[in-house]
Scaffold this active site. Sequence first.
Site, PDB file in Angstrom:
ATOM      1  N   SER A  12      -6.506  -7.839  15.548  1.00 53.55           N
ATOM      2  CA  SER A  12      -7.919  -7.736  15.208  1.00 53.55           C
ATOM      3  C   SER A  12      -8.376  -6.298  15.282  1.00 53.55           C
ATOM      4  CB  SER A  12      -8.743  -8.583  16.164  1.00 53.55           C
ATOM      5  OG  SER A  12      -8.746  -7.940  17.417  1.00 53.55           O
ATOM      6  N   LYS A  13      -9.503  -6.062  14.646  1.00 57.52           N
ATOM      7  CA  LYS A  13     -10.108  -4.736  14.587  1.00 57.52           C
ATOM      8  C   LYS A  13     -10.327  -4.154  15.977  1.00 57.52           C
ATOM      9  CE  LYS A  13     -13.160  -3.787  10.743  1.00 57.52           C
ATOM     10  NZ  LYS A  13     -14.395  -4.142  10.115  1.00 57.52           N
ATOM     11  N   ARG A  14     -10.689  -5.039  16.897  1.00 59.31           N
ATOM     12  CA  ARG A  14     -11.034  -4.579  18.237  1.00 59.31           C
ATOM     13  C   ARG A  14      -9.876  -3.830  18.899  1.00 59.31           C
ATOM     14  NH1 ARG A  14     -11.624  -9.241  20.670  1.00 59.31           N
ATOM     15  NH2 ARG A  14     -11.851 -10.344  18.714  1.00 59.31           N
ATOM     16  N   GLN A  15      -8.657  -4.218  18.562  1.00 60.75           N
ATOM     17  CA  GLN A  15      -7.502  -3.640  19.245  1.00 60.75           C
ATOM     18  C   GLN A  15      -6.962  -2.377  18.579  1.00 60.75           C
ATOM     19  OE1 GLN A  15      -5.286  -5.631  21.609  1.00 60.75           O
ATOM     20  NE2 GLN A  15      -6.503  -7.483  21.701  1.00 60.75           N
ATOM     21  N   GLY A  16      -7.497  -2.007  17.442  1.00 60.59           N
ATOM     22  CA  GLY A  16      -6.983  -0.808  16.783  1.00 60.59           C
ATOM     23  C   GLY A  16      -7.273  -0.865  15.297  1.00 60.59           C
TER      24      GLY A  16
END
Length: 485
Positions: free
Chosen positions: A255-259
């Site tokens: 997901s976007k949150r992780q990178g």
Amino acid sequence: MINETPRVRFAPSPTGYLHVGGLRTALYNYLFAKRNNGAFILRIEDTDRKRYVEGAVENLINSLAWCGLTYDEGPGKEGECGPYLQSERLPIYEDYVLHLVEQKKAYYCFCTAERLDVMRKEIEKNGGQPKYDKHCLSLSQEEIREKLDSGMPYVIRLNVEPGKTIAFDDMIRGRIEFSSDVIDDQVLLKSDGFPTYHLANVVDDHLMAITHVIRGEEWLSSTPKHVMLYEALGWEIPKFAHLPLLLNPDRSKLSKRQGDVAVEDYRSKGFLKDALVNFVALLGWTAGDDKEFYHMNELIDAFSLDRVNKAGAVFDLQKLNWLNAEHLRSKSIAELVELLKESLVTSSFAGNHYGDELLKQIIEAMLPRVSFIQEIWQNGAYLFAAPESYDEAVIKKRWTEDSGRYLEVLANHFEALTSPTKEDFEQALHKASEELQVQHAQLIHPLRLAVSGVGGGPGVYDIVVIIGQAEAVNRIRKAAQTITK
Ligand code: GLU
């Protein structure tokens, strides 16, 4: 190789950027088509008007083009099955859905959002699967006519027959079965007159003569709905291959949150397209040996759907960095010069001009020490401009009370040379050390610090040759006068 000539498609919804998962889907479709002399089609699934993003299609096409995934048919490359933007195909979907209504395989539904909400809550309260209760299926022709004439909003739903088993063979997952009891009377045509993903997807895959539907695992639960639609429309079902999920190293969904998840992010960070494509190809596929370094043509030769895994594929950034370095080193010097010039604008030396010959020398010196082309500007900044400071740790370790004096002598020796080569500089240092009666190292380490400001890097004589005799002499004298311990 497979017998028929395949036609495959990448069918993204334009969300504004190309997700690396989307790139993986596009790439596997592309490789499969190329490997089997088939056609790779780009179809834009833009029927969800709420999610419309300005410029998203252009972005997507640019990212695909940057990765080298050229399509045979698609927007701007019209084949026989166009248009390739679903929003330009609305009358087609309407025709088919009305045909289904005539055959009683689909029906008008006039239920309001409020009624659906109450119904859903009621079912959930009783522990049931929230599904439409077929309320509008029992409307008479007259009632339907009346409601339509009065302009009442409606959707059209597929009439799913309960108690049936829907089965299909997935090329990666094998036989898959669903009971029709768990499948909703899905909406085919929305109240805004646009088709749903399911309807448009099935109609287009059929009309575009798609033989293999290769897509992410997240679409697996939609497939029984599609199978029912193919059956209702009396069409042959394509082959399906659902690709494994992409996971973060902690095995959560990527997901976007992780990178970074957008191809553009990797591009702007300076990753080579060859490395990104190579990396993405390995997210769920292997040729069955240890080989990990691939150029696109090798991927085309080696790719097969049988070797795609079921298990989720972990996105390992370290491997991408490694592949970037490997691809960088596999490039010709001419390609590297071009890449270095392209990356100049994003460096702190933007606006300057450097000749190809100089850049070649710099690349040769720096290449073994970098994973990214931009690191040449960053880590080798002293090759382009004199150092502004000297690494304290190196001073502490390598500088002695006499270093300044030794460097003055060395500067004189360097200055006396005429059109010196690398070997001439080396000889000059040897002479200076003889004259001073000290070991070479007593001069080499301070020399390196003087010309680069740091303790590591390419061979010190390579640095001297790159910066040139006069600049080297200046830097040596400046260091001799300014460095103190
Ligand atoms: N429009 C869907 C997507 O955004 C396509 C899924 C499929 O390939 O059927 O990925």
